[in-house]
Write a protein that holds these residues in place. Structure first.
Motif, PDB file in Angstrom:
ATOM      1  N   ASN A  66      -0.192 -39.909  11.693  1.00 34.53           N
ATOM      2  CA  ASN A  66       0.747 -39.438  12.717  1.00 34.53           C
ATOM      3  C   ASN A  66       0.554 -37.967  13.087  1.00 34.53           C
ATOM      4  O   ASN A  66       1.451 -37.365  13.647  1.00 34.53           O
ATOM      5  N   THR A  67      -0.593 -37.384  12.802  1.00 35.01           N
ATOM      6  CA  THR A  67      -0.826 -35.983  13.141  1.00 35.01           C
ATOM      7  C   THR A  67      -1.516 -35.857  14.494  1.00 35.01           C
ATOM      8  O   THR A  67      -2.201 -36.777  14.936  1.00 35.01           O
ATOM      9  N   PRO A  68      -1.351 -34.723  15.179  1.00 35.39           N
ATOM     10  CA  PRO A  68      -2.001 -34.540  16.483  1.00 35.39           C
ATOM     11  C   PRO A  68      -3.531 -34.592  16.408  1.00 35.39           C
ATOM     12  O   PRO A  68      -4.179 -35.111  17.323  1.00 35.39           O
ATOM     13  N   MET A  69      -4.110 -34.093  15.330  1.00 30.25           N
ATOM     14  CA  MET A  69      -5.572 -34.103  15.219  1.00 30.25           C
ATOM     15  C   MET A  69      -6.101 -35.522  15.078  1.00 30.25           C
ATOM     16  O   MET A  69      -7.121 -35.877  15.655  1.00 30.25           O
ATOM     17  N   ALA A  71      -4.607 -38.200  16.189  1.00 31.20           N
ATOM     18  CA  ALA A  71      -4.396 -38.840  17.489  1.00 31.20           C
ATOM     19  C   ALA A  71      -5.503 -38.445  18.467  1.00 31.20           C
ATOM     20  O   ALA A  71      -5.989 -39.286  19.234  1.00 31.20           O
ATOM     21  N   HIS A  72      -5.921 -37.185  18.428  1.00 38.60           N
ATOM     22  CA  HIS A  72      -7.007 -36.715  19.300  1.00 38.60           C
ATOM     23  C   HIS A  72      -8.308 -37.456  18.970  1.00 38.60           C
ATOM     24  O   HIS A  72      -9.003 -37.930  19.858  1.00 38.60           O
ATOM     25  N   ARG A  75      -8.063 -41.049  20.181  1.00 39.33           N
ATOM     26  CA  ARG A  75      -8.196 -41.162  21.649  1.00 39.33           C
ATOM     27  C   ARG A  75      -9.664 -41.119  22.060  1.00 39.33           C
ATOM     28  O   ARG A  75     -10.099 -41.882  22.924  1.00 39.33           O
ATOM     29  N   LYS A  95     -11.142 -28.752  17.801  1.00 40.45           N
ATOM     30  CA  LYS A  95      -9.750 -28.509  18.187  1.00 40.45           C
ATOM     31  C   LYS A  95      -8.966 -27.928  17.004  1.00 40.45           C
ATOM     32  O   LYS A  95      -8.152 -27.018  17.170  1.00 40.45           O
ATOM     33  N   CYS A 111       1.729 -24.281  19.670  1.00 40.29           N
ATOM     34  CA  CYS A 111       1.712 -25.636  20.216  1.00 40.29           C
ATOM     35  C   CYS A 111       2.172 -26.667  19.198  1.00 40.29           C
ATOM     36  O   CYS A 111       2.558 -27.765  19.558  1.00 40.29           O
ATOM     37  N   LEU A 112       2.144 -26.322  17.914  1.00 40.20           N
ATOM     38  CA  LEU A 112       2.602 -27.244  16.877  1.00 40.20           C
ATOM     39  C   LEU A 112       4.010 -26.909  16.391  1.00 40.20           C
ATOM     40  O   LEU A 112       4.546 -27.605  15.523  1.00 40.20           O
ATOM     41  N   ARG A 114       7.855 -26.779  16.009  1.00 37.37           N
ATOM     42  CA  ARG A 114       8.897 -27.758  16.296  1.00 37.37           C
ATOM     43  C   ARG A 114       9.996 -27.094  17.113  1.00 37.37           C
ATOM     44  O   ARG A 114      10.404 -25.984  16.827  1.00 37.37           O
TER      45      ARG A 114
END
Length: 118
Positions: A66-69, A71-72, A75, A95, A111-112, A114
């Protein structure tokens, strides 16, 4: 553990004017050869700090789902196919190094951050 590797290996982040220079120093940028009208892009340059490159790739490989990295990376794999798994890891590592650059320079990664919705 990997954060300690980033801090000790990178040292003073002020010596890099922008995050792209940190990524290039770590060897996470693609080779670029250009002559007149012919442009050739290749594999990673792998110049610079092997330890920072290893730590960035390792952080991406073991990132929780579930982390942004992560997910990147997912994708890119979905768009380019499963053959591009290593390419997706390298792009996500770049990134991540961008975020490390801003974290070391500013003391936080905005950007990270909360946001409280209260």
């Amino acid at each position: 553990m990997l954060a300690a590797v980033f801090v000790t290996e990178i040292g003073d982040v002020a010596r890099f004017p922008a995050p792209k220079y940190l990524c290039s120093w770590a060897g996470l940028t693609p080779r670029h050869r250009e002559s007149d009208l012919k442009v050739s892009r290749g594999h990673l340059t792998k110049q610079g700090s092997k330890l920072v490159r290893w730590a960035a790739i390792e952080a991406i490989q073991h990132a929780p789902e579930n982390t942004p990295m992560r997910a990147h990376k997912n994708r890119i794999e979905a768009r380019r196919g499963s053959q591009a798994r290593s390419l997706a890891k390298a792009a996500a590592a770049r990134k991540l190094l961008n975020l490390v650059y801003y974290g070391l320079r500013d003391g936080e990664v905005r950007c990270l951050a909360r946001t409280d919705k209260t």
